[in-house]
Every structure is written in structure tokens, then in C-alpha cells.
Design a protein around this motif. Structure first.
Motif, PDB file in Angstrom:
ATOM      1  N   SER A   1     -75.977-111.088  -7.099  1.00 55.62           N
ATOM      2  CA  SER A   1     -76.261-109.990  -6.166  1.00 55.62           C
ATOM      3  C   SER A   1     -76.987-108.870  -6.891  1.00 55.62           C
ATOM      4  N   HIS A   2     -76.553-108.594  -8.144  1.00 56.99           N
ATOM      5  CA  HIS A   2     -77.264-107.602  -8.964  1.00 56.99           C
ATOM      6  C   HIS A   2     -78.710-108.041  -9.172  1.00 56.99           C
ATOM      7  N   LYS A   3     -78.896-109.342  -9.463  1.00 55.93           N
ATOM      8  CA  LYS A   3     -80.246-109.860  -9.674  1.00 55.93           C
ATOM      9  C   LYS A   3     -81.102-109.682  -8.421  1.00 55.93           C
TER      10      LYS A   3
ATOM     11  N   LEU B   1     -73.130-102.259  -4.555  1.00 60.28           N
ATOM     12  CA  LEU B   1     -72.592-103.490  -3.979  1.00 60.28           C
ATOM     13  C   LEU B   1     -71.307-103.218  -3.194  1.00 60.28           C
ATOM     14  N   ARG B   2     -70.523-102.283  -3.672  1.00 64.78           N
ATOM     15  CA  ARG B   2     -69.299-101.943  -2.947  1.00 64.78           C
ATOM     16  C   ARG B   2     -69.625-101.384  -1.572  1.00 64.78           C
TER      17      ARG B   2
ATOM     18  N   ASN C   1     -65.251-106.792   1.100  1.00 68.83           N
ATOM     19  CA  ASN C   1     -64.622-106.708  -0.229  1.00 68.83           C
ATOM     20  C   ASN C   1     -64.284-108.064  -0.837  1.00 68.83           C
ATOM     21  N   ASN C   2     -65.169-109.059  -0.675  1.00 67.52           N
ATOM     22  CA  ASN C   2     -64.912-110.362  -1.297  1.00 67.52           C
ATOM     23  C   ASN C   2     -65.710-110.537  -2.591  1.00 67.52           C
ATOM     24  N   LYS C   3     -66.277-109.421  -3.075  1.00 69.44           N
ATOM     25  CA  LYS C   3     -67.046-109.418  -4.331  1.00 69.44           C
ATOM     26  C   LYS C   3     -68.302-110.295  -4.242  1.00 69.44           C
ATOM     27  N   LYS C   4     -68.764-110.514  -3.022  1.00 74.28           N
ATOM     28  CA  LYS C   4     -69.967-111.302  -2.804  1.00 74.28           C
ATOM     29  C   LYS C   4     -70.845-110.588  -1.787  1.00 74.28           C
ATOM     30  N   MET C   5     -72.116-110.979  -1.751  1.00 72.98           N
ATOM     31  CA  MET C   5     -73.045-110.359  -0.809  1.00 72.98           C
ATOM     32  C   MET C   5     -73.857-111.428  -0.103  1.00 72.98           C
ATOM     33  N   GLY C   6     -73.819-111.401   1.230  1.00 71.69           N
ATOM     34  CA  GLY C   6     -74.633-112.308   2.027  1.00 71.69           C
ATOM     35  C   GLY C   6     -75.782-111.545   2.659  1.00 71.69           C
ATOM     36  N   PRO C   7     -76.774-112.244   3.203  1.00 74.92           N
ATOM     37  CA  PRO C   7     -77.915-111.578   3.823  1.00 74.92           C
ATOM     38  C   PRO C   7     -77.508-110.628   4.943  1.00 74.92           C
TER      39      PRO C   7
END
Length: 246
Positions: free
Chosen positions: A78-80, A98-99, A105-111
Motif C-alpha cells: 500500500s505504501h508502494k 493509510l490509517r 482497520n484490517n491493515k490493508k488497502m483496497g481500491p
């Protein structure tokens, strides 16, 4: 992450929203982008829609395991993703951003989370986004989805092809190196054999010369002996004649 309640973009997913939210966020990248385009087409059609499909393709490229079939990126990738958009922030600043984006809050990022953040939509607005609408516009959006998917598939195919060719080239290089080493070893062995044969020939030549010299010496000695015997025999015969004359 704690967020201000007066900012809809920062809203957390409530218990009542969980099931519907999960149904969207577990869709593949293209379907999440399609959901957003369908719901907010009037706001993002044109160049902005093209940009959204660019985001979709970037998610697929960065997903190291599932590619286009994935639905979210972990914190590192996600940082990339944010860095590819020119977000040159510190790790801490990126994590904070990201937060803000990661509403569940699942520590992931979707579109869908990124688009919700980028275009300032709330969780409820995303859930309520209409998925019908103008048929022509929907078909255009679907064509964009198909084009993006085709581009990602082709990119993955070319990447796999490049990896295969690189592996073949490496194997061929290793084989060529092995053959070269074998040739060098064979050349060295042949050279050693030739040198040994040369030394053996020289030794044999010297031995033959020595044997020839010894043989000539024997012939010389034998001739001298025979000459002496002849001389003595001649002297003996001469002495006998004298005695008889007396």
C-alpha cells in the motif's frame, strides 16, 4: 484509527454495515473500481475514469500473489502504491495516511477504500452507490474494465515470458561455461600427455644413442681382438718356417 465524526471520509464501518462492506471489499480490484464508477459516474466520467482504471491496474501490478484476482494490498505494498502516485512521505506519515484510508482497520488497502478517500465519500455512500443507470455509459465502463483486465493479463504474460527466457539464458550460459571448462581441462590433459610423450621420446632417443655407442665400442673391441689374433697367427707361422730351415 480514531477519526473525527464530522468527516464522512473518516467514518468507521459499523456493525450493521460490516456484511455489505465486506461483500464489496472482497471483490477483485476491477470489480471494486467498477462499483465506484457505476455509483459515481457523473462525477468521475472522462479523464477521471481513465485515472481510476490506472489505479486499478497499479493495484494488480503490485499484488505479488494474486495479481488481478486480488482485492487488497498489505501495508508495505500500500505504501508502494502511494509512492507511485508521488506521495513522497516518511514511513510514519504514510502509515498515518493509510490509517485514514483503511476504514475497516484490517491493515490493508483496497481500491474502494482508496477511491472513497480520494473522492471524499462515506462508507454509507459507497454502500448505497447505484449499480444500474444509463446503459450506454455502463457499457463504456465495462469496456474500460475489460481493457484494463486485458492489459494486466498481457503484462503478466510478458513478465512470465521474460522470466522464462531469463532462466533459459542463464541455463545456457551455465552449460556453455561447463563446456568451456571441460574443453580447457581436455586441452590441459592433451598438453600434459604431449609433453610426457616428448620426454619419453627424448629418453628413448638418448637410450638408443647410448646403445649404438656401446655396440660400436664392442665392434671396435672385437675388430681389435681379431686383428691381434691374425697378427699372432701370422707371427707363429713365420717362426715355424725359420725353425725348419735351420
Amino acid at each position: 484509527a480514531k477519526t473525527k465524526s464530522n468527516n464522512p471520509t473518516m467514518s468507521k464501518v459499523s456493525g450493521a454495515q460490516q456484511a455489505a462492506w465486506a461483500a464489496i471489499t472482497t471483490k477483485p480490484y476491477a470489480d471494486q473500481c467498477k462499483w465506484f464508477l457505476n455509483g459515481f459516474w457523473d462525477e468521475v466520467q472522462g479523464e477521471e475514469a481513465e485515472r481510476i482504471w490506472g489505479f486499478c491496474q497499479k493495484f494488480s501490478e503490485l499484488d505479488q500473489e494474486k495479481k488481478a484476482a486480488g482485492c487488497w494490498l498489505d501495508e508495505f505494498w500500500s505504501h508502494k502504491f502511494l509512492e507511485t502516485l508521488g506521495e513522497t512521505l516518511t514511513v510514519i506519515a504514510l502509515r498515518e495516511k493509510l490509517r485514514e484510508i483503511d476504514v475497516d482497520n484490517n491493515k490493508k488497502m483496497g481500491p474502494i477504500e482508496y477511491l472513497m478517500f480520494r473522492y471524499h465519500k462515506s462508507v454509507q455512500q459507497i454502500l448505497n452507490a447505484p449499480q444500474g443507470g444509463n446503459k450506454e455509459e455502463m457499457e463504456k465502463a465495462q469496456c474500460m474494465v475489460d481493457d484494463a483486465q486485458t492489459a494486466v493479463t498481457e503484462m503478466c504474460r510478458l513478465l512470465d515470458q521474460a522470466k522464462t527466457r531469463a532462466a533459459e539464458a542463464k541455463a545456457a550460459e551455465a552449460q556453455a561455461k561447463s563446456h568451456e571448462e571441460s574443453a580447457v581441462a581436455a586441452e590441459s590433459a592433451a598438453k600434459s600427455t604431449a609433453e610426457a610423450a616428448k620426454k619419453a621420446a627424448e629418453t628413448a632417443r638418448q637410450a638408443a644413442a647410448e646403445n649404438q655407442a656401446a655396440l660400436e665400442e664392442l665392434h671396435k673391441q672385437e675388430k681389435a681382438y681379431q686383428d691381434r689374433v691374425t697378427e699372432l697367427e701370422a707371427a707363429s707361422k713365420t717362426g715355424g718356417v725359420v725353425q725348419r730351415n735351420k
